[in-house]
Design a protein around this motif. Structure first.
Motif, PDB file in Angstrom:
ATOM      1  N   ALA A 134     -43.636  30.372  28.410  1.00  0.00           N
ATOM      2  CA  ALA A 134     -44.706  31.240  28.911  1.00  0.00           C
ATOM      3  C   ALA A 134     -45.935  30.475  29.357  1.00  0.00           C
ATOM      4  N   LEU A 135     -46.146  29.303  28.803  1.00  0.00           N
ATOM      5  CA  LEU A 135     -47.342  28.504  29.093  1.00  0.00           C
ATOM      6  C   LEU A 135     -46.919  27.103  29.493  1.00  0.00           C
ATOM      7  N   SER A 136     -47.712  26.450  30.311  1.00  0.00           N
ATOM      8  CA  SER A 136     -47.388  25.085  30.705  1.00  0.00           C
ATOM      9  C   SER A 136     -47.554  24.146  29.514  1.00  0.00           C
ATOM     10  N   ARG A 137     -46.814  23.039  29.554  1.00  0.00           N
ATOM     11  CA  ARG A 137     -46.914  22.045  28.483  1.00  0.00           C
ATOM     12  C   ARG A 137     -48.330  21.494  28.389  1.00  0.00           C
ATOM     13  N   GLU A 138     -48.979  21.328  29.550  1.00  0.00           N
ATOM     14  CA  GLU A 138     -50.350  20.803  29.557  1.00  0.00           C
ATOM     15  C   GLU A 138     -51.291  21.736  28.794  1.00  0.00           C
ATOM     16  N   ALA A 183     -50.367  27.155  36.800  1.00  0.00           N
ATOM     17  CA  ALA A 183     -50.183  27.725  35.469  1.00  0.00           C
ATOM     18  C   ALA A 183     -48.719  28.079  35.269  1.00  0.00           C
ATOM     19  N   GLY A 184     -48.376  28.418  34.036  1.00  0.00           N
ATOM     20  CA  GLY A 184     -47.068  28.959  33.727  1.00  0.00           C
ATOM     21  C   GLY A 184     -47.055  30.470  33.897  1.00  0.00           C
ATOM     22  N   HIS A 185     -46.173  31.125  33.163  1.00  0.00           N
ATOM     23  CA  HIS A 185     -46.014  32.571  33.339  1.00  0.00           C
ATOM     24  C   HIS A 185     -47.266  33.345  32.950  1.00  0.00           C
ATOM     25  N   LEU A 186     -47.886  32.991  31.846  1.00  0.00           N
ATOM     26  CA  LEU A 186     -49.068  33.726  31.387  1.00  0.00           C
ATOM     27  C   LEU A 186     -50.310  33.198  32.109  1.00  0.00           C
ATOM     28  N   VAL A 187     -50.332  33.449  33.406  1.00  0.00           N
ATOM     29  CA  VAL A 187     -51.397  32.919  34.258  1.00  0.00           C
ATOM     30  C   VAL A 187     -52.761  33.483  33.873  1.00  0.00           C
ATOM     31  N   GLY A 188     -52.800  34.706  33.361  1.00  0.00           N
ATOM     32  CA  GLY A 188     -54.060  35.313  32.959  1.00  0.00           C
ATOM     33  C   GLY A 188     -54.696  34.642  31.760  1.00  0.00           C
ATOM     34  N   ILE A 189     -53.899  33.897  30.997  1.00  0.00           N
ATOM     35  CA  ILE A 189     -54.423  33.133  29.870  1.00  0.00           C
ATOM     36  C   ILE A 189     -54.779  31.714  30.319  1.00  0.00           C
ATOM     37  N   GLU A 190     -53.834  31.057  30.955  1.00  0.00           N
ATOM     38  CA  GLU A 190     -54.065  29.660  31.364  1.00  0.00           C
ATOM     39  C   GLU A 190     -55.207  29.511  32.357  1.00  0.00           C
ATOM     40  N   GLN A 191     -55.273  30.431  33.303  1.00  0.00           N
ATOM     41  CA  GLN A 191     -56.291  30.359  34.354  1.00  0.00           C
ATOM     42  C   GLN A 191     -57.190  31.599  34.269  1.00  0.00           C
ATOM     43  N   SER A 192     -57.670  31.875  33.072  1.00  0.00           N
ATOM     44  CA  SER A 192     -58.400  33.122  32.843  1.00  0.00           C
ATOM     45  C   SER A 192     -59.653  33.228  33.709  1.00  0.00           C
ATOM     46  N   ARG A 193     -60.380  32.151  33.883  1.00  0.00           N
ATOM     47  CA  ARG A 193     -61.600  32.236  34.682  1.00  0.00           C
ATOM     48  C   ARG A 193     -61.277  32.531  36.141  1.00  0.00           C
ATOM     49  N   ALA A 194     -60.306  31.826  36.702  1.00  0.00           N
ATOM     50  CA  ALA A 194     -59.928  32.048  38.099  1.00  0.00           C
ATOM     51  C   ALA A 194     -59.350  33.443  38.286  1.00  0.00           C
ATOM     52  N   PRO A 240     -54.712  48.643  47.986  1.00  0.00           N
ATOM     53  CA  PRO A 240     -54.827  47.181  48.016  1.00  0.00           C
ATOM     54  C   PRO A 240     -54.218  46.552  46.767  1.00  0.00           C
ATOM     55  N   ALA A 241     -53.446  45.494  46.976  1.00  0.00           N
ATOM     56  CA  ALA A 241     -52.714  44.882  45.869  1.00  0.00           C
ATOM     57  C   ALA A 241     -52.906  43.365  45.895  1.00  0.00           C
ATOM     58  N   LEU A 242     -53.407  42.835  44.798  1.00  0.00           N
ATOM     59  CA  LEU A 242     -53.573  41.394  44.628  1.00  0.00           C
ATOM     60  C   LEU A 242     -52.452  40.887  43.731  1.00  0.00           C
ATOM     61  N   VAL A 243     -51.645  39.970  44.244  1.00  0.00           N
ATOM     62  CA  VAL A 243     -50.544  39.382  43.484  1.00  0.00           C
ATOM     63  C   VAL A 243     -50.949  37.970  43.080  1.00  0.00           C
ATOM     64  N   VAL A 244     -50.960  37.703  41.772  1.00  0.00           N
ATOM     65  CA  VAL A 244     -51.341  36.388  41.247  1.00  0.00           C
ATOM     66  C   VAL A 244     -50.154  35.823  40.477  1.00  0.00           C
ATOM     67  N   HIS A 245     -49.795  34.575  40.763  1.00  0.00           N
ATOM     68  CA  HIS A 245     -48.605  33.998  40.133  1.00  0.00           C
ATOM     69  C   HIS A 245     -48.868  32.543  39.765  1.00  0.00           C
ATOM     70  N   GLY A 246     -48.325  32.130  38.628  1.00  0.00           N
ATOM     71  CA  GLY A 246     -48.406  30.732  38.233  1.00  0.00           C
ATOM     72  C   GLY A 246     -47.382  29.900  38.977  1.00  0.00           C
ATOM     73  N   SER A 247     -47.804  28.762  39.511  1.00  0.00           N
ATOM     74  CA  SER A 247     -46.892  27.915  40.286  1.00  0.00           C
ATOM     75  C   SER A 247     -45.778  27.337  39.429  1.00  0.00           C
ATOM     76  N   ASP A 248     -46.016  27.217  38.107  1.00  0.00           N
ATOM     77  CA  ASP A 248     -45.027  26.639  37.194  1.00  0.00           C
ATOM     78  C   ASP A 248     -44.371  27.694  36.309  1.00  0.00           C
ATOM     79  N   ASP A 249     -44.334  28.940  36.783  1.00  0.00           N
ATOM     80  CA  ASP A 249     -43.709  30.020  36.013  1.00  0.00           C
ATOM     81  C   ASP A 249     -42.219  29.724  35.870  1.00  0.00           C
ATOM     82  N   ALA A 250     -41.767  29.505  34.641  1.00  0.00           N
ATOM     83  CA  ALA A 250     -40.388  29.099  34.385  1.00  0.00           C
ATOM     84  C   ALA A 250     -39.430  30.278  34.277  1.00  0.00           C
ATOM     85  N   VAL A 251     -39.960  31.497  34.236  1.00  0.00           N
ATOM     86  CA  VAL A 251     -39.121  32.665  34.000  1.00  0.00           C
ATOM     87  C   VAL A 251     -39.135  33.627  35.179  1.00  0.00           C
ATOM     88  N   TRP A 252     -40.315  33.905  35.722  1.00  0.00           N
ATOM     89  CA  TRP A 252     -40.467  34.747  36.906  1.00  0.00           C
ATOM     90  C   TRP A 252     -40.842  33.808  38.065  1.00  0.00           C
TER      91      TRP A 252
END
Length: 255
Positions: free
Chosen positions: A146-150, A232-243, A198-210
């Protein structure tokens, strides 16, 4: 404790703040803890409404399998109980699918913000995301999907806190499988044109599952879709919360 009912299913929700309502719909197996990074950023100028999907947290967990239709009806019941007529909807993973269906079937959504989700769920391997709530080791190890190793290596205190929240709120195996079945059966790839908010789609570039490509295709298929890819990984809202919060705030404010 505020609850809504969809038939015999009791659904937990909580609201905070004032202004237009932003409702949060969560991902497979996770309790409402997953929205802690967004809730605080929007409460105040907006009313935030967080609910546990059936099967997780403080909502009931009836026998499965579930369908996105069931979860959409649950979301409608929560909004009716709260008295929210028009809302901005934020959904992650499975919750993003529920958000899409809610927008397709009703005029309630003013906007959609979709994190790490897709228009179809076939052939996704969700199992690496599951951690048994009574097994802290699997709760922690499953965060590798769910989260990147970094992020995990740099934030041990955050990981420890997430494990505690997951132990208290996440779905059991049976309820997790019931939610996962809803993802597997969902496909509105050929009906995205029916969603006109209007729809904003946000995705982590390193999402290992989706896979990120599914998010890109989703945005391309939505008449008013836009796509943001973040490191970010799958949980992009946590890893990149500010962005994510910056983009979410601007998207909701302009809708």
């Amino acid at each position: 404790m505020p609850t809504a009912s969809n038939g015999s299913v009791s659904l937990y929700y909580e609201a905070d703040g004032d202004g237009e309502t932003v409702v949060f719909l969560g991902d497979v197996g996770y309790g409402a803890w997953q929205w802690g990074w967004q809730h605080g950023g929007l409460s105040g100028p907006f009313e935030t409404l967080v609910t546990d999907l059936r099967g997780a947290g403080r909502s009931d967990a009836p026998a499965g399998p579930y369908a996105v239709d069931d979860l959409t009806a649950d979301a409608q019941a929560v909004l009716e109980a709260h008295g929210a007529r028009r809302v901005h909807v934020v959904g992650a993973g499975l919750g993003g699918m529920v958000a899409l269906e809610l927008a397709r079937l009703s005029s309630r959504p003013r906007s959609l913000t979709l994190l790490g989700t897709a228009a179809a769920g076939a052939d996704l391997s969700l199992d690496p995301l599951f951690g048994a709530p009574d097994d802290p080791d699997t709760l922690e190890s499953s965060l590798a999907a769910a989260l990147s190793r970094e992020f995990v290596d740099a934030n041990p205190d955050v990981v420890e806190q997430i494990v505690e929240w997951r132990a208290a709120e996440d779905a059991t195996r049976d309820a997790w499988e019931a939610q996962a079945a809803a993802v597997e059966a969902f496909d509105i790839s050929d009906r995205l044109y029916e969603i006109d908010c209007p729809a904003l789609v946000v995705h982590g570039s390193d999402d290992a599952v989706w896979p990120v490509e599914r998010g890109r295709r989703l945005a391309e298929g939505l008449p008013r879709g836009s796509f943001v890819e973040l490191d970010a990984g799958h949980l992009v809202g946590i890893e990149q919360s500010r962005a994510v919060n910056d983009r979410l705030f601007g998207h909701v404010e302009s809708a």
